[in-house]
Scaffold this motif. Structure first.
Motif, PDB file in Angstrom:
ATOM      1  N   GLU A  27      60.882  33.060-178.641  1.00 33.78           N
ATOM      2  CA  GLU A  27      62.036  33.856-178.846  1.00 33.78           C
ATOM      3  C   GLU A  27      62.070  35.051-179.653  1.00 33.78           C
ATOM      4  O   GLU A  27      62.670  35.963-179.253  1.00 33.78           O
ATOM      5  N   HIS A  28      61.346  35.024-180.553  1.00 35.78           N
ATOM      6  CA  HIS A  28      61.337  36.104-181.601  1.00 35.78           C
ATOM      7  C   HIS A  28      60.173  37.123-180.896  1.00 35.78           C
ATOM      8  O   HIS A  28      60.394  38.426-180.848  1.00 35.78           O
ATOM      9  N   THR A  29      59.064  36.633-180.317  1.00 31.77           N
ATOM     10  CA  THR A  29      58.153  37.684-179.747  1.00 31.77           C
ATOM     11  C   THR A  29      58.652  38.135-178.142  1.00 31.77           C
ATOM     12  O   THR A  29      58.512  39.347-177.794  1.00 31.77           O
ATOM     13  N   LEU A  30      59.445  37.202-177.612  1.00 35.99           N
ATOM     14  CA  LEU A  30      59.636  37.570-176.168  1.00 35.99           C
ATOM     15  C   LEU A  30      61.367  37.360-175.925  1.00 35.99           C
ATOM     16  O   LEU A  30      61.870  36.491-175.399  1.00 35.99           O
ATOM     17  N   PRO A  31      62.020  38.227-176.814  1.00 34.67           N
ATOM     18  CA  PRO A  31      63.590  38.211-176.887  1.00 34.67           C
ATOM     19  C   PRO A  31      64.128  38.083-175.235  1.00 34.67           C
ATOM     20  O   PRO A  31      65.258  37.611-175.162  1.00 34.67           O
ATOM     21  N   GLU A  32      63.510  38.507-174.431  1.00 34.30           N
ATOM     22  CA  GLU A  32      64.065  38.722-172.991  1.00 34.30           C
ATOM     23  C   GLU A  32      63.665  37.374-172.176  1.00 34.30           C
ATOM     24  O   GLU A  32      64.259  37.231-171.033  1.00 34.30           O
ATOM     25  N   ASP A  47      62.834  37.033-166.304  1.00 32.42           N
ATOM     26  CA  ASP A  47      63.302  37.203-164.975  1.00 32.42           C
ATOM     27  C   ASP A  47      63.054  35.937-164.039  1.00 32.42           C
ATOM     28  O   ASP A  47      63.363  34.748-164.461  1.00 32.42           O
ATOM     29  N   LYS A  48      62.142  35.895-163.123  1.00 31.69           N
ATOM     30  CA  LYS A  48      61.981  34.810-162.320  1.00 31.69           C
ATOM     31  C   LYS A  48      60.656  34.373-162.316  1.00 31.69           C
ATOM     32  O   LYS A  48      59.993  33.648-161.636  1.00 31.69           O
ATOM     33  N   ARG A  49      59.841  35.206-163.338  1.00 29.23           N
ATOM     34  CA  ARG A  49      58.583  34.635-163.805  1.00 29.23           C
ATOM     35  C   ARG A  49      58.036  33.551-164.632  1.00 29.23           C
ATOM     36  O   ARG A  49      58.660  33.940-165.709  1.00 29.23           O
ATOM     37  N   PRO A  50      57.236  32.601-164.538  1.00 26.18           N
ATOM     38  CA  PRO A  50      57.346  31.660-165.407  1.00 26.18           C
ATOM     39  C   PRO A  50      56.320  32.151-166.744  1.00 26.18           C
ATOM     40  O   PRO A  50      55.162  32.988-166.230  1.00 26.18           O
ATOM     41  N   ILE A  51      56.671  31.760-167.904  1.00 26.56           N
ATOM     42  CA  ILE A  51      55.595  32.464-168.921  1.00 26.56           C
ATOM     43  C   ILE A  51      54.976  31.048-169.529  1.00 26.56           C
ATOM     44  O   ILE A  51      53.640  31.387-169.561  1.00 26.56           O
ATOM     45  N   CYS A  52      55.445  30.171-170.106  1.00 24.07           N
ATOM     46  CA  CYS A  52      54.995  29.010-170.552  1.00 24.07           C
ATOM     47  C   CYS A  52      55.643  27.825-170.423  1.00 24.07           C
ATOM     48  O   CYS A  52      57.068  28.101-170.264  1.00 24.07           O
ATOM     49  N   TYR A  53      55.226  26.640-170.543  1.00 24.86           N
ATOM     50  CA  TYR A  53      55.842  25.646-170.767  1.00 24.86           C
ATOM     51  C   TYR A  53      55.510  24.560-171.993  1.00 24.86           C
ATOM     52  O   TYR A  53      54.556  24.772-172.398  1.00 24.86           O
ATOM     53  N   GLY A  64      51.606  25.333-171.977  1.00 26.33           N
ATOM     54  CA  GLY A  64      50.697  25.679-170.994  1.00 26.33           C
ATOM     55  C   GLY A  64      51.454  27.044-170.307  1.00 26.33           C
ATOM     56  O   GLY A  64      52.445  27.308-170.364  1.00 26.33           O
ATOM     57  N   PHE A  65      50.226  27.611-170.035  1.00 25.70           N
ATOM     58  CA  PHE A  65      50.400  28.921-169.589  1.00 25.70           C
ATOM     59  C   PHE A  65      49.742  29.037-168.034  1.00 25.70           C
ATOM     60  O   PHE A  65      48.633  28.751-167.901  1.00 25.70           O
ATOM     61  N   TRP A  66      50.729  29.478-167.233  1.00 24.57           N
ATOM     62  CA  TRP A  66      50.452  29.509-165.602  1.00 24.57           C
ATOM     63  C   TRP A  66      49.584  30.720-165.561  1.00 24.57           C
ATOM     64  O   TRP A  66      48.665  30.603-164.410  1.00 24.57           O
ATOM     65  N   HIS A  67      49.496  31.986-166.160  1.00 25.94           N
ATOM     66  CA  HIS A  67      48.863  33.044-165.801  1.00 25.94           C
ATOM     67  C   HIS A  67      47.462  33.111-166.648  1.00 25.94           C
ATOM     68  O   HIS A  67      46.952  34.131-166.638  1.00 25.94           O
ATOM     69  N   LYS A 108      51.922  37.739-176.106  1.00 28.18           N
ATOM     70  CA  LYS A 108      52.053  39.319-175.718  1.00 28.18           C
ATOM     71  C   LYS A 108      51.163  39.583-174.314  1.00 28.18           C
ATOM     72  O   LYS A 108      51.765  40.518-173.597  1.00 28.18           O
ATOM     73  N   GLU A 109      50.157  39.085-174.448  1.00 29.31           N
ATOM     74  CA  GLU A 109      49.047  39.228-173.456  1.00 29.31           C
ATOM     75  C   GLU A 109      49.813  38.552-172.104  1.00 29.31           C
ATOM     76  O   GLU A 109      49.933  39.113-171.232  1.00 29.31           O
ATOM     77  N   VAL A 110      50.243  37.518-172.319  1.00 32.10           N
ATOM     78  CA  VAL A 110      50.759  36.820-170.781  1.00 32.10           C
ATOM     79  C   VAL A 110      52.178  37.711-170.465  1.00 32.10           C
ATOM     80  O   VAL A 110      52.155  37.954-169.230  1.00 32.10           O
ATOM     81  N   GLU A 111      52.810  38.242-171.357  1.00 22.57           N
ATOM     82  CA  GLU A 111      53.924  38.820-170.805  1.00 22.57           C
ATOM     83  C   GLU A 111      53.366  40.199-170.184  1.00 22.57           C
ATOM     84  O   GLU A 111      53.802  40.592-169.227  1.00 22.57           O
ATOM     85  N   GLY A 112      52.210  40.791-170.640  1.00 25.61           N
ATOM     86  CA  GLY A 112      51.693  42.011-169.888  1.00 25.61           C
ATOM     87  C   GLY A 112      51.157  41.567-168.564  1.00 25.61           C
ATOM     88  O   GLY A 112      51.075  42.597-167.738  1.00 25.61           O
ATOM     89  N   ILE A 113      50.844  40.301-168.306  1.00 25.66           N
ATOM     90  CA  ILE A 113      50.438  39.886-167.014  1.00 25.66           C
ATOM     91  C   ILE A 113      51.184  39.307-166.059  1.00 25.66           C
ATOM     92  O   ILE A 113      50.587  38.491-165.083  1.00 25.66           O
ATOM     93  N   LYS A 114      52.226  38.953-166.589  1.00 17.49           N
ATOM     94  CA  LYS A 114      53.193  38.267-165.910  1.00 17.49           C
ATOM     95  C   LYS A 114      53.560  38.617-164.257  1.00 17.49           C
ATOM     96  O   LYS A 114      53.880  37.734-163.574  1.00 17.49           O
ATOM     97  N   GLN A 115      53.298  39.702-164.094  1.00 17.72           N
ATOM     98  CA  GLN A 115      53.271  40.125-162.631  1.00 17.72           C
ATOM     99  C   GLN A 115      52.386  39.630-161.848  1.00 17.72           C
ATOM    100  O   GLN A 115      52.472  39.690-160.444  1.00 17.72           O
ATOM    101  N   LYS A 116      51.271  39.190-162.396  1.00 16.18           N
ATOM    102  CA  LYS A 116      49.914  38.786-161.516  1.00 16.18           C
ATOM    103  C   LYS A 116      50.105  37.374-160.966  1.00 16.18           C
ATOM    104  O   LYS A 116      50.986  36.827-161.471  1.00 16.18           O
ATOM    105  N   GLY A 117      49.663  37.267-160.078  1.00 19.22           N
ATOM    106  CA  GLY A 117      49.626  35.683-159.403  1.00 19.22           C
ATOM    107  C   GLY A 117      48.637  34.747-160.357  1.00 19.22           C
ATOM    108  O   GLY A 117      48.350  35.097-161.331  1.00 19.22           O
ATOM    109  N   PHE A 118      49.106  33.633-160.140  1.00 16.29           N
ATOM    110  CA  PHE A 118      48.251  32.583-160.854  1.00 16.29           C
ATOM    111  C   PHE A 118      47.020  32.559-160.866  1.00 16.29           C
ATOM    112  O   PHE A 118      46.429  32.062-161.714  1.00 16.29           O
ATOM    113  N   TYR A 119      46.099  32.753-159.754  1.00 14.04           N
ATOM    114  CA  TYR A 119      44.809  32.699-159.541  1.00 14.04           C
ATOM    115  C   TYR A 119      44.282  34.235-159.488  1.00 14.04           C
ATOM    116  O   TYR A 119      45.022  35.167-159.104  1.00 14.04           O
TER     117      TYR A 119
END
Length: 124
Positions: A27-32, A47-53, A64-67, A108-119
């Motif tokens: 929450e500190h790194t990705l306040p959105e 938004d509607k993109r998963p980051i992690c669980y 876990g990181f989907w991307h 931070k890297e996952v945030e930058g690639i969140k628009q890409k697909g899982f594969y």
């Protein structure tokens, strides 16, 4: 209190402390990022993109990181695949196992690639 927060608070120690520490870092790194409760797990979305669980399993907490297919290879020594095709994760048995700088860098890297697909296309 949302269901994801309730899930975190009902975890036994040392897992609750690990969850809470990870929650603060995320929450500190990705306040959105929004904490949602999906598949009976706390999950972070932007938004509607998963980051992690976050999941307590066996004797560790798994983030876990989907991307993960798009993450830099420099993280491969930290991430666990355990025969999963898409998700890679970080695992922590104690709060002291968490390296904040590595965790934040991966977020931070996952945030930058969140628009890409899982594969990756060449992985199929």
């Amino acid at each position: 209190m949302n269901p994801a927060e309730a899930h975190i608070l009902k975890q036994p120690e040392p897992y609750r402390s690990i969850y809470l520490h990870l929650q603060v870092l995320i929450e500190h790194t990705l306040p959105e990022a929004n904490l949602l409760y999906k598949w009976r797990l706390p999950c972070y979305y932007i938004d509607k993109r998963p980051i992690c669980y976050i999941n307590q399993s066996k004797d560790y907490v798994d983030v876990g990181f989907w991307h993960s297919a798009h993450l830099s290879k420099k993280w491969d020594s930290y991430l666990v695949t355990e025969k999963r095709k898409v998700v890679k994760s970080l695992r922590y048995k104690t709060q002291d196992d968490i390296d904040d700088s590595i965790f934040i860098s991966i977020l931070k890297e996952v945030e930058g690639i969140k628009q890409k697909g899982f594969y990756k296309k060449d992985d199929l």
